[in-house]
Enzyme design. Structure first.
Site, PDB file in Angstrom:
ATOM      1  CD  GLU A   1      -0.644  -5.631   7.780  1.00 55.89           C
ATOM      2  OE1 GLU A   1      -0.268  -5.034   8.959  1.00 55.89           O
ATOM      3  OE2 GLU A   1       0.079  -5.343   6.818  1.00 55.89           O
TER       4      GLU A   1
ATOM      5  CG  PHE B   1      -7.007   4.729   5.576  1.00 53.92           C
ATOM      6  CD1 PHE B   1      -7.132   3.561   6.483  1.00 53.92           C
ATOM      7  CD2 PHE B   1      -6.190   4.773   4.632  1.00 53.92           C
ATOM      8  CE1 PHE B   1      -5.785   2.863   6.511  1.00 53.92           C
ATOM      9  CE2 PHE B   1      -5.082   4.039   4.763  1.00 53.92           C
ATOM     10  CZ  PHE B   1      -4.949   2.778   5.756  1.00 53.92           C
TER      11      PHE B   1
ATOM     12  CB  THR C   1      -7.361  -4.926  -3.145  1.00 46.21           C
ATOM     13  OG1 THR C   1      -7.854  -3.819  -3.496  1.00 46.21           O
ATOM     14  CG2 THR C   1      -6.324  -5.509  -3.993  1.00 46.21           C
TER      15      THR C   1
ATOM     16  CD  GLU D   1      -9.102   0.668   7.465  1.00 48.79           C
ATOM     17  OE1 GLU D   1      -9.466  -0.114   6.406  1.00 48.79           O
ATOM     18  OE2 GLU D   1      -8.133   0.743   7.990  1.00 48.79           O
TER      19      GLU D   1
ATOM     20  N   PRO E   1       0.818  -1.139  -0.126  1.00 47.05           N
ATOM     21  CG  PRO E   1       0.158  -0.725   2.270  1.00 47.05           C
ATOM     22  CD  PRO E   1       1.055  -1.623   1.300  1.00 47.05           C
ATOM     23  CD1 TRP E   2      -2.463   3.814  -1.290  1.00 48.24           C
ATOM     24  CD2 TRP E   2      -1.929   5.028   0.530  1.00 48.24           C
ATOM     25  NE1 TRP E   2      -3.551   4.060  -0.630  1.00 48.24           N
ATOM     26  CE2 TRP E   2      -3.358   4.907   0.494  1.00 48.24           C
ATOM     27  CE3 TRP E   2      -1.692   6.138   1.319  1.00 48.24           C
ATOM     28  CZ2 TRP E   2      -4.404   5.317   1.398  1.00 48.24           C
ATOM     29  CZ3 TRP E   2      -2.598   6.618   2.477  1.00 48.24           C
ATOM     30  CH2 TRP E   2      -3.813   6.216   2.348  1.00 48.24           C
TER      31      TRP E   2
ATOM     32  CB  ALA F   1       0.491   1.587  -3.531  1.00 43.70           C
TER      33      ALA F   1
ATOM     34  CB  SER G   1      -8.666  -2.094   0.646  1.00 43.96           C
ATOM     35  OG  SER G   1      -8.633  -2.736  -0.689  1.00 43.96           O
TER      36      SER G   1
HETATM   37  P1  ADP Z   1      -6.394   1.587  -0.860  1.00 44.11           P
HETATM   38  O1  ADP Z   1      -7.685   1.453  -1.101  1.00 44.11           O
HETATM   39  O2  ADP Z   1      -6.017   1.686   0.431  1.00 44.11           O
HETATM   40  O3  ADP Z   1      -5.643   2.314  -1.819  1.00 44.11           O
HETATM   41  P2  ADP Z   1      -5.867  -1.148  -2.197  1.00 44.11           P
HETATM   42  O4  ADP Z   1      -6.142  -2.447  -1.723  1.00 44.11           O
HETATM   43  O5  ADP Z   1      -6.595  -0.515  -3.490  1.00 44.11           O
HETATM   44  O6  ADP Z   1      -6.031  -0.270  -1.047  1.00 44.11           O
HETATM   45  O7  ADP Z   1      -4.379  -0.943  -2.491  1.00 44.11           O
HETATM   46  C1  ADP Z   1      -3.171  -1.786  -1.897  1.00 44.11           C
HETATM   47  C2  ADP Z   1      -2.585  -2.239  -2.976  1.00 44.11           C
HETATM   48  O8  ADP Z   1      -3.310  -3.367  -3.872  1.00 44.11           O
HETATM   49  C3  ADP Z   1      -1.714  -1.287  -4.118  1.00 44.11           C
HETATM   50  O9  ADP Z   1      -0.637  -1.605  -4.451  1.00 44.11           O
HETATM   51  C4  ADP Z   1      -2.940  -1.239  -5.158  1.00 44.11           C
HETATM   52  O10 ADP Z   1      -2.156  -0.978  -6.438  1.00 44.11           O
HETATM   53  C5  ADP Z   1      -3.051  -2.798  -5.041  1.00 44.11           C
HETATM   54  N1  ADP Z   1      -4.282  -3.567  -5.938  1.00 44.11           N
HETATM   55  C6  ADP Z   1      -5.361  -2.729  -5.904  1.00 44.11           C
HETATM   56  N2  ADP Z   1      -6.301  -3.429  -6.814  1.00 44.11           N
HETATM   57  C7  ADP Z   1      -5.775  -4.678  -7.011  1.00 44.11           C
HETATM   58  C8  ADP Z   1      -5.975  -5.933  -8.000  1.00 44.11           C
HETATM   59  N3  ADP Z   1      -7.033  -6.015  -8.424  1.00 44.11           N
HETATM   60  N4  ADP Z   1      -4.873  -6.694  -8.154  1.00 44.11           N
HETATM   61  C9  ADP Z   1      -3.662  -6.388  -7.523  1.00 44.11           C
HETATM   62  N5  ADP Z   1      -3.444  -5.454  -6.700  1.00 44.11           N
HETATM   63  C10 ADP Z   1      -4.539  -4.481  -6.631  1.00 44.11           C
END
Ligand code: ADP
Length: 411
Positions: free
Chosen positions: A260, A392, A242, A390, A157-158, A184, A239
């Site tokens: 996590e 955030f 995801t 959540e 994540p970022w 991210a 998240s």
């Molecule tokens: P947030 O909503 O906090 O950005 P995400 O779960 O979307 O949380 O992001 C966490 C990580 O998961 C980031 O690296 C994002 O690019 C990645 N991510 C989001 N969607 C997908 C997906 N469909 N497949 C793989 N990685 C994903």
């Protein structure tokens, strides 16, 4: 408003993917923005499934030699990587601040925490001990060996753009695994700076790969990283939504997974509490990284006997301690949220709460760009979105709670 520039040596601000020990371009690139100002920091290679597959193949090839290295060799390399992080900590912290928005002192804290994982795993690399277990048969012994599983896909994540990578990668490399990291989309620069230092430390080609990509390319890249038969392990922080997608991807080839995911942490203040301590705890647990950590308290349940004192002191503490602004500005404690979508989510929760009867005691409004005012709500009920989802972000919703009747009435 003052403008701030990144001011980091160009060698640490990479804009290509790092695959098989080489800096690699992709067909397109995508922008990385400073969430505080919207200013362009860099354009970075936008990897697709082809680059992801290339990285997995490189990691698989490298696994065969990396796993044969001695514990000492792997330990020494991780240690060198750690030392380079410490040497460049100020620049790494600036990269964190500029791409994710957190105030510089917090970013420096993150870089120390992040480097600490490489240090710790460089030491643990030497301690992959096995075991000898008594056998039910007189003529046999049971030996337990620890062996690396293979290629690990690491999706991060970022909100901790550096530490969430070293925490996973340090362990994997120490064990003899190789990795492909997909950082991210908002924060690929910290990951690429780590690749630059890994390269300098002498981590062999293919052992540590980084494939940055845009939001648009993420699902396809994620699919490769979680379904390719050459990948043995998936480690993800992000998240819950995801995480569920990635678990489904990983199921067909029955990969080992570590997830996590999100939370909805309650902060509970009982009538017997020391209110000053409770306020100090609430400030720390709610407003670090502008409310964007997975352990930030999401909803505050405060018993009626201390409710008014808690709320009053909290409002005073918020006025005195929170200052919104660019993370590079001295004295700022509240940077912007990661992007405009994140700020919209908080505003939506505030509006929902107000429409159901909550009162805004502090903040409540969006600032410029992706800034969100630190917000204190009272009169919150469990019907409101802010207690169910959540947040955030810097929203502190207080639920006035009565006596704990269920406990009192139990025999
Ligand atoms: P947030 O909503 O906090 O950005 P995400 O779960 O979307 O949380 O992001 C966490 C990580 O998961 C980031 O690296 C994002 O690019 C990645 N991510 C989001 N969607 C997908 C997906 N469909 N497949 C793989 N990685 C994903």
């Amino acid at each position: 408003r003052r403008t701030y520039s990144l001011d980091v040596s160009p060698e640490l601000v990479r804009n290509q993917a790092y695959i098989d020990g080489r800096w690699t371009s992709a067909a397109a690139d995508f922008p990385v923005l400073d969430p505080a100002s919207g200013a362009l920091i860099a354009r970075v290679a936008d990897c697709g499934p082809a680059e992801a597959k290339q990285a997995v193949d490189a990691a698989y090839k490298a696994f065969h030699t990396w796993k044969q290295q001695t514990a000492k060799e792997r330990s020494d390399l991780l240690r060198r990587w750690y030392e380079l992080m410490v040497k460049h900590k100020d620049e790494l912290a600036r990269i964190v601040t500029f791409e994710c928005g957190k105030p510089l002192p917090e970013a420096l804290g993150e870089v120390g925490y992040s480097a600490g994982f490489l240090e710790w795993y460089s030491e643990e690399a030497r301690r992959c001990y096995g075991d000898v277990v008594p056998s039910p048969f007189r003529d046999r012994k049971i030996l337990l060996l620890k062996q690396p599983v293979g290629v690990a896909s690491i999706i991060t994540p970022w909100n901790f753009p550096s530490a969430m990578i070293t925490r996973k990668v340090g362990a994997a490399l120490a064990a003899g695994c190789t990795v492909v990291v997909k950082p991210a989309e908002d924060t690929p620069l910290s990951a690429l700076a780590l690749a630059q230092l890994a390269d300098q430390a002498g981590i062999p080609a293919g052992v540590f790969n980084v494939v940055p990509c845009s939001r648009e390319k993420t699902p396809a890249v994620g699919e490769v990283l979680c379904t390719d038969p050459l990948v043995a392990k998936v480690s993800f922080t992000g998240s819950t939504a995801t995480g569920k997608i990635l678990l489904r991807h990983a199921a067909d080839t029955v990969k080992k997974v570590s997830m996590e995911l999100g939370g909805n942490a309650p902060f509970i203040v009982f009538n017997s509490a020391d209110v000053d301590k409770a306020v100090a705890g609430a400030m720390g647990s709610k407003f670090r990284n502008t409310g964007q950590t997975c352990v930030c308290s999401n909803r505050f349940l405060v018993q009626s006997g201390v409710h008014d004192a808690f709320v009053e002191k909290l409002a005073v503490a918020m006025d005195a301690q929170l200052r919104m602004g660019h993370g590079a500005e001295p004295g700022v404690t509240q940077g912007p949220l990661i992007n405009a979508r994140a700020a919209e989510k908080v505003v939506h929760q505030v509006e929902d709460a107000v429409s159901r009867g909550a009162r805004v005691l502090r903040g409540g409004k969006r600032g410029e760009g992706s800034y969100m005012e630190p917000t204190l709500l009272t009169g919150v009920t469990t019907e409101m979105l802010c207690t169910k989802e959540e947040t955030f972000g810097p929203l502190l919703p207080v639920i006035r709670s009565g006596p704990i009747t269920a406990l009192q009435e139990s025999p």
